[in-house]
Motif scaffolding. Structure first.
Motif, PDB file in Angstrom:
ATOM      1  N   GLY A  52       0.813  -1.214   0.000  1.00 25.66           N
ATOM      2  CA  GLY A  52       0.000   0.000   0.000  1.00 25.66           C
ATOM      3  C   GLY A  52       0.840   1.254   0.000  1.00 25.66           C
ATOM      4  N   ASP A  53       0.169   2.409   0.146  1.00 27.73           N
ATOM      5  CA  ASP A  53       0.856   3.687   0.200  1.00 27.73           C
ATOM      6  C   ASP A  53       1.821   3.688   1.384  1.00 27.73           C
ATOM      7  OD1 ASP A  53       1.186   6.622  -0.401  1.00 27.73           O
ATOM      8  OD2 ASP A  53       0.398   6.742   1.638  1.00 27.73           O
ATOM      9  N   HIS A  64      -4.885  -0.660   3.496  1.00 30.36           N
ATOM     10  CA  HIS A  64      -4.130   0.272   2.646  1.00 30.36           C
ATOM     11  C   HIS A  64      -3.531  -0.387   1.404  1.00 30.36           C
ATOM     12  CE1 HIS A  64      -4.549   3.039   5.982  1.00 30.36           C
ATOM     13  NE2 HIS A  64      -4.046   2.132   6.779  1.00 30.36           N
ATOM     14  N   GLY A  65      -3.738  -1.693   1.221  1.00 26.82           N
ATOM     15  CA  GLY A  65      -3.217  -2.339   0.030  1.00 26.82           C
ATOM     16  C   GLY A  65      -2.941  -3.799   0.304  1.00 26.82           C
ATOM     17  N   ARG A  94      -6.383  -9.161  -0.834  1.00 26.10           N
ATOM     18  CA  ARG A  94      -5.880  -8.212   0.152  1.00 26.10           C
ATOM     19  C   ARG A  94      -4.746  -8.810   0.969  1.00 26.10           C
ATOM     20  NH1 ARG A  94      -6.138  -2.794  -0.037  1.00 26.10           N
ATOM     21  NH2 ARG A  94      -8.173  -2.104  -0.720  1.00 26.10           N
TER      22      ARG A  94
END
Length: 487
Positions: free
Chosen positions: A312-313, A352-353, A386
């Motif tokens: 994720g970010d 978030h990812g 996920r």
């Protein structure tokens, strides 16, 4: 603009011996300057707010009323009349006209020179200026001390709201509230449309700040950031901003920008150290990595560890990690947590990812743990999952561990000679049947519906074209993988 002294303050100075003959109710008007004039109409040379001084050389009963009316229209603060020169006392007509118009009329005795009044007003204005500067410097000092506190920018916002007696809000780049202080700070939704104007690059029409005013609500908004906008802060009062308030707001803006930029530089340096620690750990230099990590006031979690690869970010991942070690590397953030906290951390990161989860390892086996996490992350990305755990990959077969593009390229290159051999597409199918039957000629020939000698001939051609020994288990494994990738 400096807050000027009032007419009442000027009159009360005993050495001047001034007397008020009219306009007692307007003595709290501000005296912005003193103008001496003997003109019948001095208003073209006035700006308003002056104390006009005259000896009345051109005033008489006939023009007293119009003279006062012109001064009132010009919004002068008051009229000082010097007696003992042209007039032994102030003309009654002038007193009457001033009283009717509500214009303060002050009697100046013969022994009080006009210059003494001018000097007094000038000294009072200078004193107000000094007081404003002193108050501004004192407020800046308190803001600076607030900026040095551990809370940093949040402490500056708290102090700013207290100094001005209003509210203050710190906003991030998107306009979300990061910290607020003071009554009314929560209601900033109306500012959102204005932030776009402040986001423009410098030199392209972006204002340095915005001032928004409605009855009972006055707001100043400023962008934060040295080279680009990294956030905003807004300050609101129930009254117009004074010069001192503007000075304090600008000082707060500078401190907040320094705090943000310094914080980002510090964060960047800290993350570079974390990346170096990760390289040490992966190289097997666990003790050196732990010693370096201690310089940051941190330590690796005790006991068995789980390595996570979060896609994720990075900013969001770092904030979500909580307890554990995290370092940015390539296209993911590597997170090392105690095995007991792995699931809690996975739950926080999955928002978030994609997340790849390795199996529990010791501190000395972090390289193996990261390899597992990376393979799991690659599978999660391919399958739009996920979370993917490395132990779960076993149930998906060996091909789930391969990079699709790399596997496709390998298959195409390895099997190309068979595809290019005239129109004999049956070589590929014969090879597939031969490998599926573990090299048993009769079973493979029966599956293909050909004589076993035909199959032997085809396999000799396959071996020649590929340059591979089909009795070699390694060669068989590579060919089977290549065929499986092509479907």
């Amino acid at each position: 603009m400096v807050v000027a002294p009032t007419l009442r303050t000027v009159v009360r100075r005993l050495p001047l011996k001034l007397g008020v003959l009219a306009g007692h109710d307007a003595l709290d008007r501000r005296v912005r300057w003193v103008a001496v004039s003997e003109l019948e109409d001095p208003t073209p040379f006035l700006e308003g707010g002056e104390l006009v001084l005259t000896t009345g050389m051109r005033l008489d009963a006939g023009n007293a009323g119009p003279y006062v009316a012109r001064l009132v229209d010009r919004k002068v603060t008051g009229l000082g009349f010097g007696i003992g020169l042209g007039h032994e006392e102030i003309p009654a007509e002038l007193v009457e006209a001033a009283a009717e118009a509500g214009l303060p009329l002050i009697e100046v005795p013969r022994d009080t020179p006009f210059v003494a009044i001018s000097k007094l007003v000038s000294d009072l204005i200078a004193a107000e200026q000094y007081d404003e500067i002193s108050r501004a410097f004192a407020a800046q000092g308190r803001l600076t001390r607030a900026a040095l506190r551990p809370e940093g920018a949040a402490a500056v916002i708290d102090r700013l709201a207290h100094e001005l007696g209003g509210w203050a809000v710190l906003l991030d780049e998107a306009g979300a509230v990061r910290h607020a202080a003071g009554e009314g700070a929560a209601d900033v939704t109306g500012l959102m449309p204005e932030l776009g104007r402040l986001r423009r690059p410098a030199g392209r029409g972006a204002p340095a700040s915005l001032a928004l005013s409605t009855p009972g609500r006055h707001v100043v908004v400023q962008p934060l950031g040295a080279r680009r906008v990294r956030g905003f802060f807004a300050v609101g009062l129930g009254r117009p901003f004074t010069p001192v308030a503007h000075t304090v707001v600008n000082a707060a803006g500078s401190l907040l920008t320094l705090a943000i930029e310094h914080g980002r530089e510090h964060l960047s340096a800290e993350r570079r150290i974390r990346s170096a620690v990760l390289r040490l750990l992966l190289a097997g230099q666990a003790e050196a990595g732990k010693e370096t990590l201690e310089l940051l006031g941190e330590a690796l979690p005790p006991g068995p560890l789980v390595v996570l690869a979060a896609g994720g970010d990075p900013e969001a991942v770092f904030e979500a990690v909580g307890e554990g070690f995290a370092a940015a590397d390539a296209d993911r953030v590597v997170v090392v947590v105690a095995a007991a906290r792995a699931e809690d951390t996975v739950s926080a990161l999955r928002e978030h990812g994609p997340v790849g989860v390795g199996a529990p390892v010791d501190a000395g086996d972090l390289r193996a743990g990261l390899d597992q996490a990376d393979r799991a992350l690659a599978s999660a990305r391919r399958n739009a999952e996920r979370v993917m755990r490395f132990p779960d990959l076993a149930g998906q077969g060996l091909l789930s561990l391969l990079d699709p593009e790399a596997a496709e390229a390998f298959s195409s290159a390895l099997l190309a000679p068979l595809r290019e051999y005239g129109s004999r597409a049956d070589l590929l199918e014969s090879l597939r049947a031969y490998l599926a039957c573990n090299g048993h000629w009769d079973a493979a020939a029966q599956r293909l519906g050909v004589h076993r000698h035909t199959l032997r001939y085809r396999m000799r051609r396959v071996a020649e074209l590929l340059g591979r020994d089909l009795d070699d288990p390694a060669a068989r494994a590579e060919l089977w993988i290549a065929l499986a990738v092509t479907g």
